[in-house]
Design an enzyme around this catalytic site. Structure first.
Site, short mmCIF file in Angstrom:
data_model
loop_
_atom_site.label_atom_id
_atom_site.label_comp_id
_atom_site.label_asym_id
_atom_site.label_seq_id
_atom_site.Cartn_x
_atom_site.Cartn_y
_atom_site.Cartn_z
N PRO A 66 0.83 -1.21 0.00
CG PRO A 66 0.13 -0.88 2.22
CD PRO A 66 0.93 -1.81 1.35
CE LYS A 67 6.43 -0.55 -1.83
NZ LYS A 67 7.42 -0.10 -0.86
#
Length: 246
Positions: A115-116
């Site tokens: 989840p960047k």
């Protein structure tokens, strides 16, 4: 380009110049500042997806400096990892990571499901302490400090901790906006060569932000701080739970 060529060459977008290369993904002198703190258990229960289970109301806040990484280059990352269990196996669930380099953002999201988001983290030694910061736009949302190398930690123990399983919630939408991929992914760090591990007095300050909500898990008590340097390979993942198949 023939259909067969598209199939054989397709790895990542753009087809003719992928945003990131194929692995293996090796990191040299990867440096971590990990500050573990106690937080609100009710808030943890709201955000940790089943079938993962919370064991203690703890959060690892991480600042990671990666100056030499295969295909990804030189970048820094920051974010929150929550200790969890999956079928009795202890590991860490990555809630969100913020970094300053496009290839690992694209590769992390598309391959593993990290989840960047794009932001501006830093990690460096500031005279007598190591300092980690995270800016989202012009707002400072995280500041972590630890006394520099006050006490050695056991190298073998820290290597075992790094080698434990990590979990991600990979979400990729279909072209019509519905969910096409919604999976719980497990991955491991591999071929770990520890170069140093230390602890010291630490502090962590989190500030609210609408799009980088690190402060939604408030700091109630600092439990532990670690400064680690290691070479390692980021292993590819495996799907352990498919939410759309249930």
């Amino acid at each position: 380009m023939k259909i067969s060529d598209v199939r054989s060459k397709a790895f990542a977008m753009p087809l003719t110049s992928p945003a990131f290369p194929m692995g293996p993904y090796r990191f040299v002198d990867r440096e971590f500042l990990i500050i573990t703190y106690r937080t609100d258990p009710d808030r943890l229960r709201e955000i940790v997806p089943e079938p993962l289970q919370i064991t203690e109301p703890l959060v690892h806040y991480e600042f990671i400096r990666m100056a030499d990484s295969t295909g990804f280059g030189d970048y820094t990352e920051s974010g929150q990892v929550i200790p969890v269990e999956y079928n009795g196996q202890a590991g860490g669930y990555t809630l969100a990571m913020y970094l300053d380099d496009h290839p690992p953002i694209a590769g992390g999201r598309e391959l593993w499901g990290f989840p960047k988001k794009l932001a501006s983290p830093t990690l460096h030694v500031n005279t007598d302490h190591i300092l980690g910061t995270l800016d989202y736009g012009k707002v400072r949302v995280a500041t972590g400090t630890m006394g520099y190398k006050h006490k050695d930690l056991d190298i073998e123990e820290q290597a075992k901790r790094l080698a434990g399983p990590n979990f991600l919630l990979k979400i990729i939408p279909h072209v019509d906006g519905t969910a096409r991929v919604c999976e719980l992914v497990r991955y491991y760090m591999q071929d770990i060569k520890m170069k140093g591990a230390w602890t010291g007095p630490a502090s962590l300050e989190l500030a609210p932000h609408a799009l980088a909500p690190v402060a939604d898990l408030p700091v109630l008590e600092i439990v532990e701080a670690r400064h680690i340097v290691a070479d390692l390979t980021l292993g590819l993942g495996e799907v352990v739970y498919d939410y759309l198949a249930q």
